[in-house]
Motif scaffolding. Sequence first.
Motif, mmCIF file in Angstrom:
data_model
loop_
_atom_site.group_PDB
_atom_site.id
_atom_site.type_symbol
_atom_site.label_atom_id
_atom_site.label_comp_id
_atom_site.label_asym_id
_atom_site.label_seq_id
_atom_site.Cartn_x
_atom_site.Cartn_y
_atom_site.Cartn_z
ATOM 1 N N PRO A 64 0.872 -1.299 -0.147
ATOM 2 C CA PRO A 64 0.150 -0.087 -0.052
ATOM 3 C C PRO A 64 0.754 1.368 -0.216
ATOM 4 O O PRO A 64 0.313 2.435 -0.461
ATOM 5 C CB PRO A 64 -0.839 0.179 1.199
ATOM 6 N N THR A 65 1.907 1.343 0.373
ATOM 7 C CA THR A 65 2.899 2.442 0.518
ATOM 8 C C THR A 65 3.266 2.747 -0.854
ATOM 9 O O THR A 65 3.256 3.979 -1.369
ATOM 10 C CB THR A 65 4.172 2.120 1.500
ATOM 11 N N LEU A 66 3.680 1.812 -1.698
ATOM 12 C CA LEU A 66 4.038 1.925 -3.131
ATOM 13 C C LEU A 66 2.789 2.633 -3.924
ATOM 14 O O LEU A 66 3.078 3.549 -4.653
ATOM 15 C CB LEU A 66 4.374 0.666 -3.683
ATOM 16 N N GLU A 67 1.755 1.919 -3.625
ATOM 17 C CA GLU A 67 0.533 2.507 -4.098
ATOM 18 C C GLU A 67 0.198 3.914 -4.005
ATOM 19 O O GLU A 67 0.015 4.865 -4.757
ATOM 20 C CB GLU A 67 -0.692 1.690 -3.683
ATOM 21 N N LEU A 68 0.309 4.496 -2.691
ATOM 22 C CA LEU A 68 0.311 5.735 -2.141
ATOM 23 C C LEU A 68 1.385 6.654 -2.973
ATOM 24 O O LEU A 68 1.171 7.723 -3.468
ATOM 25 C CB LEU A 68 0.346 5.869 -0.700
ATOM 26 N N LEU A 69 2.545 6.077 -3.019
ATOM 27 C CA LEU A 69 3.679 7.014 -3.852
ATOM 28 C C LEU A 69 3.275 7.025 -5.086
ATOM 29 O O LEU A 69 3.301 8.248 -5.709
ATOM 30 C CB LEU A 69 4.980 6.349 -3.396
ATOM 31 N N GLU A 71 0.183 7.065 -6.151
ATOM 32 C CA GLU A 71 -0.989 8.052 -6.260
ATOM 33 C C GLU A 71 -0.589 9.569 -6.232
ATOM 34 O O GLU A 71 -0.999 10.409 -6.752
ATOM 35 C CB GLU A 71 -1.961 7.510 -5.272
ATOM 36 N N ILE A 72 0.388 9.797 -5.446
ATOM 37 C CA ILE A 72 0.784 11.250 -5.268
ATOM 38 C C ILE A 72 1.608 11.507 -6.449
ATOM 39 O O ILE A 72 1.358 12.673 -6.685
ATOM 40 C CB ILE A 72 1.749 11.242 -3.985
ATOM 41 N N ILE A 74 5.513 10.637 -8.624
ATOM 42 C CA ILE A 74 7.202 10.484 -8.329
ATOM 43 C C ILE A 74 7.486 11.963 -8.510
ATOM 44 O O ILE A 74 8.153 12.670 -7.844
ATOM 45 C CB ILE A 74 7.585 9.554 -9.175
ATOM 46 N N GLU A 75 7.216 12.663 -9.636
ATOM 47 C CA GLU A 75 7.454 13.843 -9.954
ATOM 48 C C GLU A 75 7.318 14.933 -8.666
ATOM 49 O O GLU A 75 8.111 15.911 -8.465
ATOM 50 C CB GLU A 75 6.901 14.635 -11.160
ATOM 51 N N GLN A 76 5.778 14.722 -8.409
ATOM 52 C CA GLN A 76 5.405 15.498 -7.066
ATOM 53 C C GLN A 76 6.362 15.507 -5.758
ATOM 54 O O GLN A 76 6.699 16.555 -5.292
ATOM 55 C CB GLN A 76 4.033 15.463 -6.929
ATOM 56 N N ILE A 77 6.563 14.377 -5.551
ATOM 57 C CA ILE A 77 7.513 13.870 -4.426
ATOM 58 C C ILE A 77 8.765 14.422 -4.711
ATOM 59 O O ILE A 77 9.580 15.001 -3.738
ATOM 60 C CB ILE A 77 7.343 12.370 -4.376
ATOM 61 N N HIS A 78 9.476 14.251 -5.807
ATOM 62 C CA HIS A 78 10.643 14.827 -6.174
ATOM 63 C C HIS A 78 10.593 16.255 -6.089
ATOM 64 O O HIS A 78 11.842 17.047 -5.302
ATOM 65 C CB HIS A 78 11.039 14.496 -7.579
ATOM 66 N N GLU A 79 9.607 16.850 -6.398
ATOM 67 C CA GLU A 79 9.715 18.460 -6.276
ATOM 68 C C GLU A 79 9.573 18.967 -4.717
ATOM 69 O O GLU A 79 10.245 19.921 -4.398
ATOM 70 C CB GLU A 79 8.320 19.093 -7.052
ATOM 71 N N HIS A 80 8.572 18.103 -3.987
ATOM 72 C CA HIS A 80 8.698 18.388 -2.655
ATOM 73 C C HIS A 80 9.964 18.360 -1.853
ATOM 74 O O HIS A 80 10.454 19.201 -1.254
ATOM 75 C CB HIS A 80 7.607 17.602 -1.984
ATOM 76 N N ASP A 81 10.618 17.091 -2.232
ATOM 77 C CA ASP A 81 11.755 16.727 -1.317
ATOM 78 C C ASP A 81 12.994 17.690 -1.722
ATOM 79 O O ASP A 81 13.411 18.218 -0.939
ATOM 80 C CB ASP A 81 12.223 15.485 -1.845
ATOM 81 N N VAL A 82 13.199 17.938 -3.093
ATOM 82 C CA VAL A 82 13.964 18.757 -3.416
ATOM 83 C C VAL A 82 13.967 20.460 -2.830
ATOM 84 O O VAL A 82 14.571 21.035 -2.474
ATOM 85 C CB VAL A 82 14.377 18.899 -4.879
ATOM 86 N N GLY A 83 12.482 20.555 -3.035
ATOM 87 C CA GLY A 83 12.128 21.992 -2.542
ATOM 88 C C GLY A 83 12.429 21.976 -0.897
ATOM 89 O O GLY A 83 13.063 23.180 -0.672
#
Length: 148
Positions: A64-69, A71-72, A74-83
């Motif tokens: 379910p964690t991979l499904e959530l990632l 859903e959010i 990968i590009e959005q997560i990368h932008e958030h993390d780098v931001g």
Amino acid sequence: MADVPRGTAFCYVSPAVRDRIRPLAANWYAGEGDASYGPPLRLAKDARRFDIAVPWFSYVAAAPTLELLLEIGIEQIHEHDVGMANRFRAGLGMPPSDSAIVSVSRPGASERLQAAGIRASVRKGAARLAFHLYTTKDDVDAAIAALS
């Protein structure tokens, strides 16, 4: 560390280099054929040689964690993390980067972060912070304050 739960990890090893890498934590699961009945351990010829006995409970959570990632996104997560990492860099007068990992070489950095309740690993004397999806602006600002 026996009370620390095992996690999951995924790895790809190119067949071009597979034979040059020796697994350090090989066990019966990495063996060729029926390796569970004693030595000597003969490593599998394929990528299974890098496997460990499956941590079943960790995989129950990983799915379910991979499904959530996904859903959010990968590009959005990368932008958030780098931001978040760049917010931290800017707060310390460092130039921006495209990495969510920041190393800080300042006297006492690790101790100051620890005193503020912030976890960071230490690599060659530098505090190493890794920003991820769960990192908030308040977290970043607290790290900046601890090092300022």
